[in-house]
Design a protein around this motif. Sequence first.
Motif, PDB file in Angstrom:
ATOM      1  N   LEU A 132      39.139  -1.807  24.462  1.00 51.09           N
ATOM      2  CA  LEU A 132      38.596  -0.398  24.921  1.00 51.09           C
ATOM      3  C   LEU A 132      39.467   0.446  26.126  1.00 51.09           C
ATOM      4  N   SER A 133      41.232  -0.327  26.681  1.00 54.56           N
ATOM      5  CA  SER A 133      42.142   0.667  26.831  1.00 54.56           C
ATOM      6  C   SER A 133      41.857   1.617  28.915  1.00 54.56           C
ATOM      7  N   VAL A 134      40.698   0.660  28.583  1.00 57.53           N
ATOM      8  CA  VAL A 134      40.415   1.299  30.538  1.00 57.53           C
ATOM      9  C   VAL A 134      40.520   0.003  31.034  1.00 57.53           C
ATOM     10  N   ASP A 135      39.960   0.368  32.511  1.00 61.11           N
ATOM     11  CA  ASP A 135      40.560  -1.154  33.510  1.00 61.11           C
ATOM     12  C   ASP A 135      39.352  -0.373  34.136  1.00 61.11           C
ATOM     13  N   ILE A 136      38.468  -2.223  34.075  1.00 63.72           N
ATOM     14  CA  ILE A 136      37.582  -2.203  35.093  1.00 63.72           C
ATOM     15  C   ILE A 136      38.154  -2.207  37.074  1.00 63.72           C
TER      16      ILE A 136
ATOM     17  N   ALA B 145      40.416   0.014  20.710  1.00 66.55           N
ATOM     18  CA  ALA B 145      42.380  -1.042  20.970  1.00 66.55           C
ATOM     19  C   ALA B 145      41.999  -2.235  20.069  1.00 66.55           C
ATOM     20  N   ASN B 146      43.057  -3.043  19.198  1.00 67.71           N
ATOM     21  CA  ASN B 146      43.041  -4.365  18.655  1.00 67.71           C
ATOM     22  C   ASN B 146      42.376  -4.333  17.603  1.00 67.71           C
ATOM     23  N   GLU B 147      41.628  -5.301  18.144  1.00 72.12           N
ATOM     24  CA  GLU B 147      40.642  -5.718  16.656  1.00 72.12           C
ATOM     25  C   GLU B 147      39.018  -4.765  16.681  1.00 72.12           C
ATOM     26  N   ILE B 148      39.067  -3.889  17.820  1.00 71.09           N
ATOM     27  CA  ILE B 148      37.999  -3.377  18.310  1.00 71.09           C
ATOM     28  C   ILE B 148      38.244  -2.029  16.954  1.00 71.09           C
ATOM     29  N   ALA B 149      37.462  -2.046  15.384  1.00 71.25           N
ATOM     30  CA  ALA B 149      37.078  -0.957  14.885  1.00 71.25           C
ATOM     31  C   ALA B 149      36.995   0.707  15.384  1.00 71.25           C
ATOM     32  N   GLU B 150      35.371   0.535  16.319  1.00 66.25           N
ATOM     33  CA  GLU B 150      34.677   1.604  16.227  1.00 66.25           C
ATOM     34  C   GLU B 150      33.976   1.155  17.499  1.00 66.25           C
ATOM     35  N   ILE B 151      33.751   2.532  18.848  1.00 67.00           N
ATOM     36  CA  ILE B 151      33.171   1.793  19.604  1.00 67.00           C
ATOM     37  C   ILE B 151      31.155   3.478  19.006  1.00 67.00           C
TER      38      ILE B 151
END
Length: 133
Positions: A54-58, A98-104
């Motif tokens: 998801l390109s965010v930092d926890i 990002a990467n394998e994620i197509a959709e949120i």
Amino acid sequence: MPSPIDKIAWILLREGRVLSTRSHGKDVYYLPGGKREPGESDLGTLVREIREELSVDIEPSTAEHVGTFEAQAHGHRSGVTVRMTCYTARFTGELTPANEIAEIAWLTLADRTRVSPVDDIIFTHLHDSGLLR
């Protein structure tokens, strides 16, 4: 009996909806997160997987354990289970697949038929706790 598939998941709630992800080529949604690498802690897995997906930092210091849930693993033969250890945590950045994620997607209890079996259990838990519409 094989050991359960060990996964860590992030629970992000907004206005009674929970953030879910769909991977390329998949027909169901999953809570964001993934499998632990050898020797990796829960929080290490959470931070790495969410950054990759998801390109965010926890923010690890804000992580809180929500629960650990187990069910039949989606797409695996009968008897193969997944154990999902779930955390909430604040983050910085903008949610971007990002990467394998197509959709949120932001899902509610009404979307239970669109998620994996373990996510169905988690959705019910969140709803019963008054967190999910």
